[in-house]
Structure formats: C-alpha cells, structure tokens
Design an enzyme around this catalytic site. Sequence first.
Site, mmCIF file in Angstrom:
data_model
loop_
_atom_site.group_PDB
_atom_site.id
_atom_site.type_symbol
_atom_site.label_atom_id
_atom_site.label_comp_id
_atom_site.label_asym_id
_atom_site.label_seq_id
_atom_site.Cartn_x
_atom_site.Cartn_y
_atom_site.Cartn_z
ATOM 1 N N HIS A 1 45.920 36.482 29.854
ATOM 2 C CA HIS A 1 46.185 37.928 30.054
ATOM 3 C C HIS A 1 47.243 38.500 30.999
ATOM 4 O O HIS A 1 47.999 39.071 30.591
ATOM 5 C CB HIS A 1 44.774 38.573 30.392
ATOM 6 C CG HIS A 1 43.796 38.430 28.991
ATOM 7 N ND1 HIS A 1 42.784 39.088 29.034
ATOM 8 C CD2 HIS A 1 43.633 37.780 28.079
ATOM 9 C CE1 HIS A 1 41.811 38.865 27.934
ATOM 10 N NE2 HIS A 1 42.602 37.982 27.252
ATOM 11 N N SER B 1 45.410 37.456 22.787
ATOM 12 C CA SER B 1 45.247 38.384 23.596
ATOM 13 C C SER B 1 46.483 38.497 24.577
ATOM 14 O O SER B 1 47.022 39.411 25.024
ATOM 15 C CB SER B 1 44.090 38.114 24.818
ATOM 16 O OG SER B 1 42.957 38.081 23.779
#
Length: 264
Positions: free
Chosen positions: A203, A149
Amino acid sequence: PWQLPLAMCCPCCIGDPCSENRRNWYLGQLKTFIGIISVVELCIFFGEVYLSGTWGAFLAVPTDTLIKMGGKVAVLITAGEYWRLVTPIVLHAGLMHCVINIFVQCMFGIQLEREWGSSQVALIYLAGGIYGNIMSVLFSPGSVSIGCSGSIFGLFGAQVAYILGSWKMMGDLQKKMLTMSLGISACFIFIFSFSVGVDMSAHMGGFLVGIVIGLGHFSHVWGEAHWWSHHGKVIAYGAVVTTTAIALIYMWHQPELGYHESDR
C-alpha cells in the site's frame, strides 16, 4: 446535501438505475481503462475459483492456487520470475476482497480517468501496483501478496499530488468537492488498510509512487513562475526509475530473498 456524497460513492443509488440514460452511462464506464481492468480482474477471480476446484474458494482462494496464477512470492521473483511483480495486481484472495477493491477503484478511478485521460491513469495504476509489489518483496518477503490495492493507492497518491499543485488556483466550490472526494476515498482506504492480512508495504509503495508520478505529470499546475513546473517531470520520473532500479538490484543480491551465487 446527503445525495452528493451518496452519488460520489455509488451513482447507481441516485435516480432510476434502469433508465436509458443510466444504461448508456453503465456502458460508458465499461469503456474506460478502470472499467476494463475491473472486468478483467473479476473474470480472473472466477478463474481462480475454477482452478481451485472448490466452492469455498469464493470466500478464500487457496494459497497454492494464488501462487500458480502469479502471486507475489519473493523467492520466485528473485530467482527470475519478474512477471510476478505485475500479475498479483489482477489476483484476489476472495469474493469480498475482489468486490471491495473493484468498488473502490471504480468509485473514484473512473472520475480521475475522465479528468486525466486513460493513458495517464493506466500508467499510475500499473506503476502503483508494480512499485507496491517491489516494496512488498523488500519489506514483507515471507508473504504471498495479491490484489490491486497498491494500484488504488497509486491513484490516491496522484490525486493528492494534483490537489497540492492546483490548490491555490481552485475556487471554493472545487476545493470543497475535491476535499470531499479525497476524504471519502481516504476513509475507505484507511478502513481496509488495517484489516487482517493486509500488506501495508505494498500500500505504501503504491501511494509513494503515485504521489511522485502525480507531482511530475501535474508539474504544470504549479504555475510558470514555479521552478517545479519546468523541472518536475524529469525529477519525478527520474526518481521513480532510479529507485526501482536500486530496489531490483538490492533484492537480487539478498540471500534471504532467495538469491544465491549458484542461481546466476
């Protein structure tokens, strides 16, 4: 009109999925960096399931298996296992986690690779993953983190940087296409960023380094008259290297992250 966003999300859904042209298209995707890394991640996931010794690992891979295969563990990283800043990129916690990440990165990553080149996309992808894991060590030291991610967010950040730099030179149609692509990507990313167990620090780390690298690599799109086009690369890449070095030194000297004087 409805076919355009559908084609951007899943080109396989438009036209005959088994035609010769479409088969050649599939093979073309597999020859890209994103296609190759996606296949690698899928194979490694099956390896995780095999090592777990249970079919239930398809839904949720045991934490001890993820640690053995290189998951992010702050204490182990600060003790010297720095390769754990890289290996979590290709690990996934379950089939759904794996499929979603691969789908999202293929959805817009392959298109970016066609526009920017494989080497640049590979750089952003790896830098986003590594920087995301560094941020995870600093801000979520107690969690075992895995997944690509951070790398996906890196590509997304670079795309934002590219659009910011070239916006004034784009035509109306190109602006609409890029805005739609960015919006679709943002929707997927936003939805899954707030799922249970998601490491937001990873992230954000990937997103930030993606923007910075993107601003540096695409400094030329700001135009010759803009000062950033002449100094952007040095400033951006210098910022990434400097902040990475500072973060590594900081985490190495934090007792709560696993560092002890006796560990030297």
